[in-house]
Design an enzyme around this catalytic site. Sequence first.
Site, PDB file in Angstrom:
ATOM      1  N   ASN A   9       0.827  -1.264  -0.047  1.00  0.00           N
ATOM      2  CA  ASN A   9      -0.028  -0.136   0.080  1.00  0.00           C
ATOM      3  C   ASN A   9       0.747   1.270   0.046  1.00  0.00           C
ATOM      4  OD1 ASN A   9      -1.710   2.021   0.399  1.00  0.00           O
ATOM      5  ND2 ASN A   9      -2.401   1.291   2.381  1.00  0.00           N
ATOM      6  N   TRP A  10       0.879   1.876  -1.249  1.00  0.00           N
ATOM      7  CA  TRP A  10       1.836   3.043  -1.309  1.00  0.00           C
ATOM      8  C   TRP A  10       1.376   4.346  -0.881  1.00  0.00           C
ATOM      9  CZ3 TRP A  10       4.439   2.408  -7.032  1.00  0.00           C
ATOM     10  CH2 TRP A  10       5.160   1.342  -6.992  1.00  0.00           C
ATOM     11  N   LYS A  11       0.189   4.179  -0.236  1.00  0.00           N
ATOM     12  CA  LYS A  11      -0.476   5.396  -0.027  1.00  0.00           C
ATOM     13  C   LYS A  11      -0.339   6.629  -0.832  1.00  0.00           C
ATOM     14  CE  LYS A  11      -0.109   3.502   4.511  1.00  0.00           C
ATOM     15  NZ  LYS A  11      -0.129   3.755   5.955  1.00  0.00           N
ATOM     16  N   HIS A  97      -9.690   1.088   4.456  1.00  0.00           N
ATOM     17  CA  HIS A  97      -8.409   1.349   5.241  1.00  0.00           C
ATOM     18  C   HIS A  97      -8.833   2.237   6.397  1.00  0.00           C
ATOM     19  CE1 HIS A  97      -4.179   2.614   6.153  1.00  0.00           C
ATOM     20  NE2 HIS A  97      -4.135   1.461   5.397  1.00  0.00           N
ATOM     21  N   GLU A  99      -7.581   4.870   7.251  1.00  0.00           N
ATOM     22  CA  GLU A  99      -7.159   6.135   7.036  1.00  0.00           C
ATOM     23  C   GLU A  99      -8.294   6.823   6.468  1.00  0.00           C
ATOM     24  OE1 GLU A  99      -3.163   5.651   4.947  1.00  0.00           O
ATOM     25  OE2 GLU A  99      -2.412   4.955   7.195  1.00  0.00           O
ATOM     26  N   GLU A 169      -6.116  -5.063  10.216  1.00  0.00           N
ATOM     27  CA  GLU A 169      -5.044  -4.193  10.533  1.00  0.00           C
ATOM     28  C   GLU A 169      -5.346  -3.400  11.728  1.00  0.00           C
ATOM     29  OE1 GLU A 169      -2.946  -2.803   6.600  1.00  0.00           O
ATOM     30  OE2 GLU A 169      -4.623  -1.608   6.828  1.00  0.00           O
ATOM     31  N   GLY A 175       1.807   2.085  10.785  1.00  0.00           N
ATOM     32  CA  GLY A 175       2.721   3.184  10.504  1.00  0.00           C
ATOM     33  C   GLY A 175       3.422   3.502  12.117  1.00  0.00           C
ATOM     34  N   SER A 215       2.812  -2.376  10.521  1.00  0.00           N
ATOM     35  CA  SER A 215       4.318  -2.405  10.702  1.00  0.00           C
ATOM     36  C   SER A 215       4.830  -3.807  10.423  1.00  0.00           C
ATOM     37  CB  SER A 215       4.626  -2.140  12.059  1.00  0.00           C
ATOM     38  OG  SER A 215       4.233  -0.681  12.547  1.00  0.00           O
ATOM     39  N   GLY A 236       2.457  -1.053   4.482  1.00  0.00           N
ATOM     40  CA  GLY A 236       2.806   0.441   4.051  1.00  0.00           C
ATOM     41  C   GLY A 236       4.127   0.634   3.948  1.00  0.00           C
ATOM     42  N   GLY A 237       4.525   1.420   5.038  1.00  0.00           N
ATOM     43  CA  GLY A 237       5.994   1.697   4.957  1.00  0.00           C
ATOM     44  C   GLY A 237       6.859   0.800   4.164  1.00  0.00           C
TER      45      GLY A 237
HETATM   46  C1  PEP Z   1      -0.925   0.169   5.894  1.00  0.00           C
HETATM   47  O1  PEP Z   1      -1.126   1.138   5.561  1.00  0.00           O
HETATM   48  O2  PEP Z   1      -1.958  -0.574   5.768  1.00  0.00           O
HETATM   49  C2  PEP Z   1       0.033  -0.263   6.897  1.00  0.00           C
HETATM   50  C3  PEP Z   1       0.005  -1.666   7.393  1.00  0.00           C
HETATM   51  O3  PEP Z   1       1.043   0.556   7.033  1.00  0.00           O
HETATM   52  P1  PEP Z   1       2.318  -0.111   7.735  1.00  0.00           P
HETATM   53  O4  PEP Z   1       2.981  -1.235   7.430  1.00  0.00           O
HETATM   54  O5  PEP Z   1       3.496   1.110   7.275  1.00  0.00           O
HETATM   55  O6  PEP Z   1       2.245   0.056   9.320  1.00  0.00           O
END
Ligand code: PEP
Length: 253
Positions: A9-11, A97, A99, A169, A175, A215, A236-237
Amino acid sequence: MRQQIAAANWKMNLTLEEASKLLDDILSGPQQLKSHQKVIFAVPFPYLQMAGTKISGNANYHIAAQNCYTKKSGAYTGETSVDMIRSVGAAYVVLGHSERREYFNESNTMLAEKVNIVLDNELIPLFCCGEPLPVRGSDSQNAYVEKQLEESLFHLSNDQITRLVIAYEPIWAIGTGKTATAAQAQEMHAHLRNVLAKRYGNEVADNIPILYGGSVKGSNAKELFSQPDVDGGLVGGASLLAAEFGKIIEALK
Ligand code: PEP
């Protein structure tokens, strides 16, 4: 074996040039995917077509949009329809998601509408659920996440729900660098599978991939993914770093 999936997930990150290079770097990595393993790139809308072109012809790789609108077309300035998403080669749409739920007020009811339009138009929802920290603090996460599924998914037929991918999640792990332990992830994934089995039967529940997100990194992916009900990750990250994401892909069962 159930599908095992590493989803990036590049957001709202990267320029076109950076996105293109990152994709090239990941695709040229050493990973050898088996037929039940998939990699999905949820890229920003302007890069869907570029990403679709780069992965085309490779059955293990897919593209996802990060959102869509509830209507097919019309006067909805700034929104993106499922037809547009499908027409540029994406197969999946990330829905729910945290967010989107938090910053754009997406409710369980609105997400039910989005799930419907995605399924009705031959795309696959990657449906996210998960609890905030205070809910985990009061040990009521199971009921919280169950309600998210009930209100957004449980109107679906058996045929429809089998096309879904679910991502658990926990919001406190997204994050933050704070990952759920493998035991916490397994406990919730087993709970979700039980809830799905009660509504749809064991065979359907056993076939739905449930990804863990929060994470995930190269260093913890193997332990998380080795849990029996964890079918990969939504990342994500760490998905913005080719070498890290490569390790995550290689950690798939
Ligand atoms: C996400 O955005 O779905 C996510 C899990 O982010 P991260 O891996 O950065 O916690």
